[in-house]
Scaffold this motif. Structure first.
Motif, PDB file in Angstrom:
ATOM      1  N   ASP A 289      36.367   1.283 -55.000  1.00  0.00           N
ATOM      2  CA  ASP A 289      35.946   2.152 -56.099  1.00  0.00           C
ATOM      3  C   ASP A 289      35.875   3.604 -55.648  1.00  0.00           C
ATOM      4  OD1 ASP A 289      34.758   3.309 -58.345  1.00  0.00           O
ATOM      5  OD2 ASP A 289      32.751   2.767 -57.678  1.00  0.00           O
ATOM      6  N   THR A 290      36.628   4.461 -56.310  1.00  0.00           N
ATOM      7  CA  THR A 290      36.600   5.905 -56.040  1.00  0.00           C
ATOM      8  C   THR A 290      35.835   6.687 -57.108  1.00  0.00           C
ATOM      9  OG1 THR A 290      38.700   6.170 -57.223  1.00  0.00           O
ATOM     10  CG2 THR A 290      38.825   5.843 -54.828  1.00  0.00           C
ATOM     11  N   LEU A 291      35.234   5.991 -58.071  1.00  0.00           N
ATOM     12  CA  LEU A 291      34.720   6.663 -59.260  1.00  0.00           C
ATOM     13  C   LEU A 291      33.198   6.738 -59.364  1.00  0.00           C
ATOM     14  CD1 LEU A 291      37.196   5.071 -61.842  1.00  0.00           C
ATOM     15  CD2 LEU A 291      37.395   7.297 -60.714  1.00  0.00           C
ATOM     16  N   CYS A 292      32.493   5.733 -58.881  1.00  0.00           N
ATOM     17  CA  CYS A 292      31.070   5.613 -59.194  1.00  0.00           C
ATOM     18  C   CYS A 292      30.133   6.188 -58.142  1.00  0.00           C
ATOM     19  CB  CYS A 292      30.709   4.145 -59.415  1.00  0.00           C
ATOM     20  SG  CYS A 292      31.516   3.416 -60.863  1.00  0.00           S
ATOM     21  N   GLY A 293      30.610   6.394 -56.925  1.00  0.00           N
ATOM     22  CA  GLY A 293      29.699   6.812 -55.877  1.00  0.00           C
ATOM     23  C   GLY A 293      28.765   5.676 -55.480  1.00  0.00           C
ATOM     24  N   THR A 294      27.613   6.025 -54.948  1.00  0.00           N
ATOM     25  CA  THR A 294      26.666   5.012 -54.472  1.00  0.00           C
ATOM     26  C   THR A 294      25.394   5.029 -55.292  1.00  0.00           C
ATOM     27  OG1 THR A 294      25.670   4.110 -52.454  1.00  0.00           O
ATOM     28  CG2 THR A 294      25.555   6.506 -52.748  1.00  0.00           C
ATOM     29  N   SER A 295      24.463   4.146 -54.952  1.00  0.00           N
ATOM     30  CA  SER A 295      23.203   4.056 -55.677  1.00  0.00           C
ATOM     31  C   SER A 295      22.262   5.193 -55.278  1.00  0.00           C
ATOM     32  CB  SER A 295      22.543   2.700 -55.408  1.00  0.00           C
ATOM     33  OG  SER A 295      22.397   2.484 -54.015  1.00  0.00           O
ATOM     34  N   THR A 296      21.280   5.444 -56.128  1.00  0.00           N
ATOM     35  CA  THR A 296      20.336   6.537 -55.919  1.00  0.00           C
ATOM     36  C   THR A 296      18.905   6.014 -55.935  1.00  0.00           C
ATOM     37  OG1 THR A 296      20.133   7.009 -58.286  1.00  0.00           O
ATOM     38  CG2 THR A 296      21.909   8.136 -57.082  1.00  0.00           C
ATOM     39  N   LEU A 297      17.992   6.849 -55.476  1.00  0.00           N
ATOM     40  CA  LEU A 297      16.580   6.487 -55.463  1.00  0.00           C
ATOM     41  C   LEU A 297      16.087   6.154 -56.873  1.00  0.00           C
ATOM     42  CD1 LEU A 297      13.844   6.282 -53.975  1.00  0.00           C
ATOM     43  CD2 LEU A 297      13.577   8.743 -54.347  1.00  0.00           C
ATOM     44  N   VAL A 298      16.461   6.981 -57.835  1.00  0.00           N
ATOM     45  CA  VAL A 298      16.013   6.758 -59.219  1.00  0.00           C
ATOM     46  C   VAL A 298      16.580   5.444 -59.760  1.00  0.00           C
ATOM     47  CG1 VAL A 298      16.169   7.610 -61.589  1.00  0.00           C
ATOM     48  CG2 VAL A 298      15.678   9.200 -59.726  1.00  0.00           C
ATOM     49  N   LEU A 299      17.865   5.211 -59.550  1.00  0.00           N
ATOM     50  CA  LEU A 299      18.503   3.987 -60.052  1.00  0.00           C
ATOM     51  C   LEU A 299      17.860   2.748 -59.436  1.00  0.00           C
ATOM     52  CD1 LEU A 299      20.839   2.541 -61.566  1.00  0.00           C
ATOM     53  CD2 LEU A 299      22.199   2.823 -59.501  1.00  0.00           C
ATOM     54  N   ASN A 300      17.686   2.753 -58.110  1.00  0.00           N
ATOM     55  CA  ASN A 300      17.121   1.568 -57.473  1.00  0.00           C
ATOM     56  C   ASN A 300      15.658   1.349 -57.837  1.00  0.00           C
ATOM     57  OD1 ASN A 300      19.615   1.360 -56.190  1.00  0.00           O
ATOM     58  ND2 ASN A 300      18.701   0.706 -54.264  1.00  0.00           N
ATOM     59  N   THR A 301      14.926   2.433 -58.022  1.00  0.00           N
ATOM     60  CA  THR A 301      13.534   2.286 -58.432  1.00  0.00           C
ATOM     61  C   THR A 301      13.456   1.650 -59.813  1.00  0.00           C
ATOM     62  OG1 THR A 301      12.875   4.191 -57.089  1.00  0.00           O
ATOM     63  CG2 THR A 301      11.369   3.504 -58.847  1.00  0.00           C
ATOM     64  N   GLU A 302      14.348   2.044 -60.712  1.00  0.00           N
ATOM     65  CA  GLU A 302      14.378   1.447 -62.057  1.00  0.00           C
ATOM     66  C   GLU A 302      14.761  -0.024 -62.004  1.00  0.00           C
ATOM     67  OE1 GLU A 302      17.097   3.833 -64.257  1.00  0.00           O
ATOM     68  OE2 GLU A 302      15.645   5.447 -64.628  1.00  0.00           O
ATOM     69  N   ARG A 303      15.729  -0.371 -61.132  1.00  0.00           N
ATOM     70  CA  ARG A 303      16.258  -1.741 -61.120  1.00  0.00           C
ATOM     71  C   ARG A 303      15.443  -2.700 -60.265  1.00  0.00           C
ATOM     72  NH1 ARG A 303      22.539  -2.437 -60.300  1.00  0.00           N
ATOM     73  NH2 ARG A 303      21.794  -4.537 -60.741  1.00  0.00           N
ATOM     74  N   TYR A 304      15.017  -2.209 -59.082  1.00  0.00           N
ATOM     75  CA  TYR A 304      14.400  -3.117 -58.115  1.00  0.00           C
ATOM     76  C   TYR A 304      12.944  -2.785 -57.791  1.00  0.00           C
ATOM     77  CZ  TYR A 304      19.430  -3.652 -57.195  1.00  0.00           C
ATOM     78  OH  TYR A 304      20.792  -3.832 -57.314  1.00  0.00           O
ATOM     79  N   GLY A 305      12.459  -1.649 -58.282  1.00  0.00           N
ATOM     80  CA  GLY A 305      11.086  -1.267 -58.010  1.00  0.00           C
ATOM     81  C   GLY A 305      10.927  -0.250 -56.906  1.00  0.00           C
ATOM     82  N   ASP A 306      11.997  -0.028 -56.104  1.00  0.00           N
ATOM     83  CA  ASP A 306      11.932   0.960 -55.032  1.00  0.00           C
ATOM     84  C   ASP A 306      13.353   1.229 -54.554  1.00  0.00           C
ATOM     85  OD1 ASP A 306      11.007   2.741 -53.150  1.00  0.00           O
ATOM     86  OD2 ASP A 306       9.773   1.293 -52.057  1.00  0.00           O
ATOM     87  N   GLY A 307      13.560   2.392 -53.934  1.00  0.00           N
ATOM     88  CA  GLY A 307      14.870   2.721 -53.384  1.00  0.00           C
ATOM     89  C   GLY A 307      14.780   3.591 -52.159  1.00  0.00           C
ATOM     90  N   ALA A 308      13.557   3.694 -51.602  1.00  0.00           N
ATOM     91  CA  ALA A 308      13.342   4.559 -50.446  1.00  0.00           C
ATOM     92  C   ALA A 308      14.044   3.992 -49.207  1.00  0.00           C
ATOM     93  CB  ALA A 308      11.852   4.729 -50.186  1.00  0.00           C
TER      94      ALA A 308
END
Length: 276
Positions: free
Chosen positions: A130-149
């Motif tokens: 994938d060249t389009l989406c980049g990687t996950s972010t702190l905000v995205l992971n916090t919304e999905r999994y509860g944390d992204g630190a």
């Protein structure tokens, strides 16, 4: 005695001598038990756990093989010219110049200066990248999994790449959008919707050839469009060995007019720097 005192901590640390942690780099890399057939001396050998990261400075000509060992790795990769971080991987130009958003063997990873950072010389995954989406972010992971630190159980790719960058004297301003290997995305021809295509399965690998001295930053985390509710990320094998850069006469040099121009731009820079 335990590790509560300096003497106990030292005894514990020295007891680890001669042991090998599965997710620690093998040093020296030449001790890796199963080097790839036909490869030169290994310079990097590491298994990156799911939710982990890695980084290395590689010399021009080095070949880097990434392998999805169990089918759920996703290698988010950033490349920067060593000592010149303003020249770094540019996903938009990589797609635009080569008229293709889907990476395959023979494609080039380009900088915004129109030069080749790395060549994708082998791919066993049917282009699941994938060249389009980049990687996950702190905000995205916090919304999905509860944390992204960085040090939590569900770290975001952006956080891990930032940590890898800091260990190379870089910071967030030096981090462009990454390219992702082993978890693909397809663009709907009708409305442009991005569809997650997932993995090609265990054992898939890609091999990249460094066309300049590179800083390599890696994060092994779930793709941001992975629909599974749980944080699913398995081990990534990273091996690199000494080889030779692409030169005139190599089929990849003249595979396309655009690619040839990018190689010429790279050669001009290296000649001016006395590196050709």
């Amino acid at each position: 005695m335990g590790t509560a005192t300096p003497h106990g901590a030292r005894a514990h640390a020295r007891a680890q001598h001669g042991t090998r942690t599965p997710t620690m780099p093998v040093v020296p890399a030449t001790d890796w038990p199963a080097p790839p057939a036909g490869a030169g001396p290994l310079v990097w050998a590491e298994t990156v756990a799911g939710g982990g990261y890695a980084h290395k400075v590689l010399a021009r000509g080095t070949e880097l093989r990434l392998t999805d060992l169990h089918g759920d790795a996703c290698a988010h990769l950033v490349l920067l010219a060593a000592g010149r971080p303003w020249e770094r991987f540019n996903a938009a130009d990589t797609v635009k110049v080569q008229w293709n958003a889907y990476l395959r063997a023979g494609h080039l990873l380009l900088s915004a200066q129109g030069r080749v950072l790395a060549t994708l010389v082998a791919d066993t995954t049917d282009g699941r990248h994938d060249t389009l989406c980049g990687t996950s972010t702190l905000v995205l992971n916090t919304e999905r999994y509860g944390d992204g630190a960085t040090h939590c159980a569900t770290p975001a790719g952006r956080e891990l790449l930032t940590l890898a960058a800091l260990k190379n004297g870089l910071d967030t301003r030096d981090l462009p959008p990454s390219v992702s290997f082993f978890q693909g995305v397809h663009v709907d021809a009708n409305d442009g919707t991005l569809h997650f295509t997932g993995s090609a399965g265990p054992g898939g690998s890609v091999t990249l050839r460094a066309e300049q001295d590179l800083v390599v930053l890696l994060a092994n985390v779930p793709h941001p469009l992975d629909p599974r509710p749980s944080y699913t990320s398995t081990a990534l094998e990273v091996l690199a060995w000494r080889a030779e850069p692409t030169r005139p006469g190599d089929p990849l040099w003249d595979a396309t007019p655009e690619g040839r121009r990018a190689f010429l731009n790279t050669a001009e820079l290296l000649t001016c720097r006395g590196q050709s």
